[in-house]
Every structure is written in C-alpha cells, then in structure tokens.
Write a protein that holds these residues in place. Structure first.
Motif, PDB file in Angstrom:
ATOM      1  N   THR A  58      23.654  -0.598  13.769  1.00  0.00           N
ATOM      2  CA  THR A  58      24.287  -0.619  12.447  1.00  0.00           C
ATOM      3  C   THR A  58      25.518   0.280  12.389  1.00  0.00           C
ATOM      4  OG1 THR A  58      22.709   1.073  11.702  1.00  0.00           O
ATOM      5  CG2 THR A  58      22.191  -1.209  11.183  1.00  0.00           C
ATOM      6  N   ILE A  64      19.778  -1.881   5.129  1.00  0.00           N
ATOM      7  CA  ILE A  64      19.002  -3.127   5.144  1.00  0.00           C
ATOM      8  C   ILE A  64      18.872  -3.660   6.566  1.00  0.00           C
ATOM      9  CG2 ILE A  64      18.978  -5.532   4.385  1.00  0.00           C
ATOM     10  CD1 ILE A  64      20.398  -4.591   1.813  1.00  0.00           C
ATOM     11  N   LEU A  65      20.014  -3.714   7.288  1.00  0.00           N
ATOM     12  CA  LEU A  65      19.995  -4.222   8.655  1.00  0.00           C
ATOM     13  C   LEU A  65      19.111  -3.356   9.555  1.00  0.00           C
ATOM     14  CD1 LEU A  65      21.030  -6.174  10.794  1.00  0.00           C
ATOM     15  CD2 LEU A  65      23.062  -4.725  11.048  1.00  0.00           C
ATOM     16  N   LEU A  95      29.264  -1.722  12.289  1.00  0.00           N
ATOM     17  CA  LEU A  95      29.803  -1.665  10.934  1.00  0.00           C
ATOM     18  C   LEU A  95      31.040  -0.780  10.859  1.00  0.00           C
ATOM     19  CD1 LEU A  95      26.558  -1.447   8.750  1.00  0.00           C
ATOM     20  CD2 LEU A  95      28.087  -3.402   9.012  1.00  0.00           C
ATOM     21  N   SER A 148      13.970  -0.314  -2.352  1.00  0.00           N
ATOM     22  CA  SER A 148      13.427  -1.286  -1.384  1.00  0.00           C
ATOM     23  C   SER A 148      11.919  -1.121  -1.221  1.00  0.00           C
ATOM     24  CB  SER A 148      14.119  -1.101  -0.030  1.00  0.00           C
ATOM     25  OG  SER A 148      15.516  -1.247  -0.148  1.00  0.00           O
ATOM     26  N   ASN A 164      21.359   6.653   0.097  1.00  0.00           N
ATOM     27  CA  ASN A 164      20.317   6.108   0.958  1.00  0.00           C
ATOM     28  C   ASN A 164      18.932   6.386   0.398  1.00  0.00           C
ATOM     29  OD1 ASN A 164      18.412   6.137   3.443  1.00  0.00           O
ATOM     30  ND2 ASN A 164      20.268   5.163   4.205  1.00  0.00           N
ATOM     31  N   GLY A 186      24.159   0.688   2.228  1.00  0.00           N
ATOM     32  CA  GLY A 186      23.815  -0.637   1.723  1.00  0.00           C
ATOM     33  C   GLY A 186      23.419  -1.581   2.849  1.00  0.00           C
ATOM     34  N   PRO A 187      24.387  -2.376   3.359  1.00  0.00           N
ATOM     35  CA  PRO A 187      24.071  -3.297   4.464  1.00  0.00           C
ATOM     36  C   PRO A 187      23.496  -2.593   5.686  1.00  0.00           C
ATOM     37  CG  PRO A 187      26.257  -3.744   3.563  1.00  0.00           C
ATOM     38  CD  PRO A 187      25.783  -2.488   2.920  1.00  0.00           C
ATOM     39  N   GLY A 188      23.992  -1.385   5.959  1.00  0.00           N
ATOM     40  CA  GLY A 188      23.494  -0.654   7.119  1.00  0.00           C
ATOM     41  C   GLY A 188      22.016  -0.343   7.018  1.00  0.00           C
ATOM     42  N   LEU A 211      28.852   0.957   3.187  1.00  0.00           N
ATOM     43  CA  LEU A 211      28.415   0.158   4.335  1.00  0.00           C
ATOM     44  C   LEU A 211      27.133   0.713   4.950  1.00  0.00           C
ATOM     45  CD1 LEU A 211      31.632  -0.774   6.363  1.00  0.00           C
ATOM     46  CD2 LEU A 211      30.017  -2.349   5.289  1.00  0.00           C
TER      47      LEU A 211
END
Length: 518
Positions: free
Chosen positions: A313, A94-95, A317, A161, A154, A90-92, A87
């Motif tokens: 985040t 990106i957000l 999350l 990215s 990360n 990944g999504p963390g 979390l």
C-alpha cells in the motif's frame, strides 16, 4: 476491584513508569517500548489480575488521545499534506486490511469474518513510538505531519470498519450498497456531530476568563463528543477528530490569553502522556509470555501479513502521488513502512471482538503477540532506522537560523501579550512602554540577523546545505497558501469572477508543486 486496591495498583504503575522513564534515557530505548517490557512480569507479581479494559480504552483513553492530537494539529499543515494522508488512511487502510485478511485466511485457515476482523485490527497503525522518536530526532516537518495525520484519521477509520464488520457478523448479511451507505452515514454523521459540538463550544470558551473552567470545558467536549456520536449511531472517533481540529484552530485563537493557552495545551499534553503510559504498561501486563512462545509461528505469520499489506500500500500509492501532488521521497516511504507499529487500539479492538466469534481467544492471542513483536522489534530499532535514513540531518546553519527565529517569535509574542495587558488596564502605559522597548531590541536584533541571512546569495551557501532553500521554500509555501485563501474568500464574496480566480489558483498550485519538500 475496590477503590483502595485500584489506587494502590495505580501508584505502583506510576512508580514503575517513573523508573522506566529514567532507565530508557540511559539505555537509549523508546519510552513506550520500555513500558511494555516492564509490564510483562506484572501478571506473575500481582495478587490478582489486572489488564486492559477495552471499554475504558475506547470511551476514555481514545477520546483523550484523539482530542489532544486534534488540538495540536495545524489545519494549514494538514491541508498541505492532506492527499498523502487521505491515501494512506483511506484506500491504503482498506487495501492493507484486505491483503492481511486474505493472507491470514489461507495461511492460518481462518473464516472470512475472523480474517476480516484481523485485517482491520492489524492494518491500524499506532505511531506513538514514532512521534516519541521524532521529539528526540528532528525530521522534516512534512513527514511528521503525514505520520500524525495518518494516525489521527486511521484510528477513526479502523473503528468505523470494525463496527461495520461487527454488524455483518451479527446480522448475517450486508449488501455492498448497504455497506457503503452505512459507512458514509457513520463517517459523515460523525463529522457533522464534531462540527456542531466543536463550533458550539467556541463561544462558550470565549466567555470563560478562568483557565481552569476553560480546561473543564475542553474535557467535556472531548469525552462528550465521543459519547454523543456513539449515542446517535455514528462514529464517535470521527466526531472527536473534527471537534479537536475546530477547537484547536479556531477556539485557541490569538484572542485567548497566553496563560490560558499554556494551561490548556500543557494539561492535554500531560493527559495524553499519562494515558499512553498506562496503556503501554497494561499492554505488557496483558501479554502472557508462555502463550506467546507457544503461538510464535502463527504470530510471526500475522506480523509478516501486516508488513506485506503495508508494503503493497505505501509504495504503490505514494509512488503515484507525484501525478497530482508533491512527490514523497523514497526515504520517507521507507520510514512510513517501517514505522507500521501496532499498539493500544489494536489490542482494544481485539478484546472487543464478539464473544460468540469462532476462535476469538486465538485471534486475541495473535493480536497481542503481533503488538509485542511490533513494539519491541520495530520500536527498539526505529531510532537507528531514522538515523540510518539520514532524515535527522540538521546543519549548524539551520540551527543558527532557528535560534534567530525563536528569538523573533518569542519577542513578538511577548509584545502581543503586552498589548493585551495594556488594553485591559492591567499594565500602566509607562511600564508597558519600558517593557516593550526591551523586547523591541530583541526583535530588531533577530530581524537584522535573519535579513542578513536571507540576503546572502552566494552559491557556496546554497550548494553546501539544503537548509537555506528548504527554509525559503517553507516560507514561500505559506505565502502561496495565504494567496489561495484570499482568492477563495474573494470568490465566495463575489468580489472576483470564477474564471479569474480559477486561473490564478491553477498558477499557484503549479508553484506549490515546484517547491522542494521541507
């Protein structure tokens, strides 16, 4: 810069690092923060400029750091904390990148592409400082695993990215579908490269009976895997992560002699320590204090942006993770937020920004300033925060129990080594039996003490300290994970039906969720 001058500068840096190591213990500041502060006056003292070469960081330093983290990461521990790590990394990530990019776009008037670069760079976490504090102040092992795991993945996510945004900038356009396809290709391709090279290295490693030759192989695997990934157009960082995990958990098995394991792990610990020493010294060298002071308002805005991104985040999350995994205590979330320290990769990515990018010099200055504020401000106060959150409470009961466990573990390991020496013919049986009996006395004593401890059922012990229950929960968790592993293996071999296995696995998962955090 010729070789003679390079050697001279390296000697000076090593001497400075030694002095910093001595003073940091006396003053009570983190070692890496001391290195950055010591590096600040170097630019004025040196006859010619030296600095952080992004190519050197990405192609040499980064693979060493990632591979060392990979071989020292226990996959079973990583698997038990994979959901919060996934979390956050990944999504963390990106957000957080999106939030930082939006804030800097409107706060500093940046274009979308420069803002996106800044978002990715400042969303990356460098937890070297946190891990250093954890070595001095013990924290729950699950928390430490989450921190290390987030950093491990990360770094790879940030590089993927960053390369994707670079492609958008160079080509001028990239559809959402193309971006997702490219992202999956880079990440999955890197994983495949790491799997192949990691597994191929294991049989070669098993045939090497010389610790020094084995050491050379691991260096070749670490650096070669990264270069192979880059050459094939996939993520070299992801490849090194996977190769390190495979080698550390399968290559360094019990069949490897103790001397070989110690030699390898000691070398990689030293290599990682040396790399971090040079990186953080050079971070200080790269930062110009006059420029930093002139851009301080913009730097503080950048710091505020990445802290807001982290807040929005981490807490949301991890608050929702209780629905599908063990909850993360709020005190842990506070540390994960406050430990959002920037470091070497952020600076290397800043220096790797495309030369034609508008405002490139300003972006580099902002990143450098943010790293300085992060390492000095958060780095200096991190030990105090850990103590303030009361994450480091270790009772005399737990210390005594771990002393017995250490005695048992070391005596058992020595007996295993004696077995190998006997089978290989190095040790005569009479000598083997005499030495084994000495260790057996230690084993029996430690087992007796631990048995008496675990047999205590007094309410006073259980209510006076959480160590007793948390230690039992840690053992129960390992046993449940072992049960799950056997069930999955039985399903794979078609020994048991899928209906039976799935039902048992659901029951075991429920038991895992009921256990307290260790």
């Amino acid at each position: 810069m010729d070789v003679t001058e390079l050697v001279r500068i390296s000697i000076i840096l090593l001497l400075v690092a030694t002095i910093v190591a001595l003073l940091s213990r006396r003053v009570g500041i983190p070692y890496v923060t001391g290195l950055v502060l010591a590096g600040l006056p170097f630019t004025e003292l040196m006859s010619r400029p030296i600095g952080l070469d992004p190519s050197l960081v990405l192609n040499l330093f980064l693979p060493i750091l990632i591979f060392d983290a990979g071989i020292n990461t226990d996959v079973s521990r990583l698997r038990s904390t994979f959901k919060p790590i996934a979390l956050l990394a990944g999504p963390g990530a990106i957000l957080s990148s999106v939030i930082i990019a939006v804030l800097l776009k409107f706060g500093l008037g940046l274009g979308w592409i420069p803002a996106a670069f800044m978002g990715i760079i400042l969303a990356n976490t460098d937890t070297v400082s946190m891990i250093a504090v954890f070595k001095e102040i013990p924290v729950p092992s699950r928390l430490s695993t989450i921190v290390e795991g987030e950093t491990l993945f990360n770094d790879a996510a940030a590089l993927v990215s960053f390369n994707l945004i670079s492609q958008v900038y160079s080509t001028g356009s990239l559809t959402f579908q193309e971006g997702i396809q490219q992202l999956l290709f880079i990440a999955i391709g890197g994983s495949i490269v790491g799997l192949v090279l990691g597994y191929l290295s294991i049989p070669v490693f098993a045939r090497l009976d010389d610790p020094l030759s084995s050491l050379l192989l691991t260096v070749a695997v670490a650096l070669g895997t990264f270069q192979a990934g880059q050459f094939l157009g996939v993520s070299g960082a992801v490849a090194v992560v996977v190769a390190g995990l495979i080698f550390g958990n399968l290559g360094l098995s019990r069949q490897t002699t103790a001397s070989s394991r110690i030699t390898l792990l000691s070398f990689w610990e030293y290599a990682s320590f040396t790399v971090n020493t040079f990186i953080f010294l050079l971070i200080g060298v790269e930062i110009n204090l006059l420029t930093f002071w002139q851009t301080l308002p913009a730097v503080l805005l950048a710091v505020l942006a990445y802290q807001v991104g982290r807040v929005l985040t981490v807490y949301p999350l991890l608050a929702g993770i209780r629905w599908f995994d063990r909850p993360i205590p709020l005190r842990w979330q506070h540390l994960l937020f406050f430990g959002n320290i920037k470091g070497s990769l952020s600076m290397a990515l800043a220096l790797s920004l495309p030369p034609t990018l508008p405002g490139r010099d300003i972006l580099i200055t902002l990143v450098f300033g943010s790293v300085l504020v992060s390492l000095v401000g958060q780095g200096l106060s991190l030990p105090w925060v850990v103590k303030r959150l009361k994450l480091s409470t270790v009772s005399p009961t737990q210390e005594q129990m771990e002393q017995w466990q250490a005695e048992l573990i070391t005596a058992k390991a020595a007996q295993d080594e004696l077995e190998g020496l006997l089978k290989s013919g190095i040790l005569p049986k009479s000598v083997y039996e005499e030495m084994r009996s000495r260790y057996q006395v230690k084993v029996a004593g430690a087992e007796k003490s631990l048995r008496e401890f675990y047999n205590r059922r007094s309410g006073e012990l259980e209510h006076s300290t959480g160590d007793y229950m948390s230690k039992l929960d840690a053992i129960r968790r390992r046993l449940i994970l072992a049960e799950k592993g056997v069930l999955n293996e039985a399903l794979r071999k078609r020994i048991l039906s899928e209906t039976i296995v799935r039902g048992r696995l659901r029951t075991l998962d429920e038991q895992l969720l009921q256990l307290e955090d260790d």
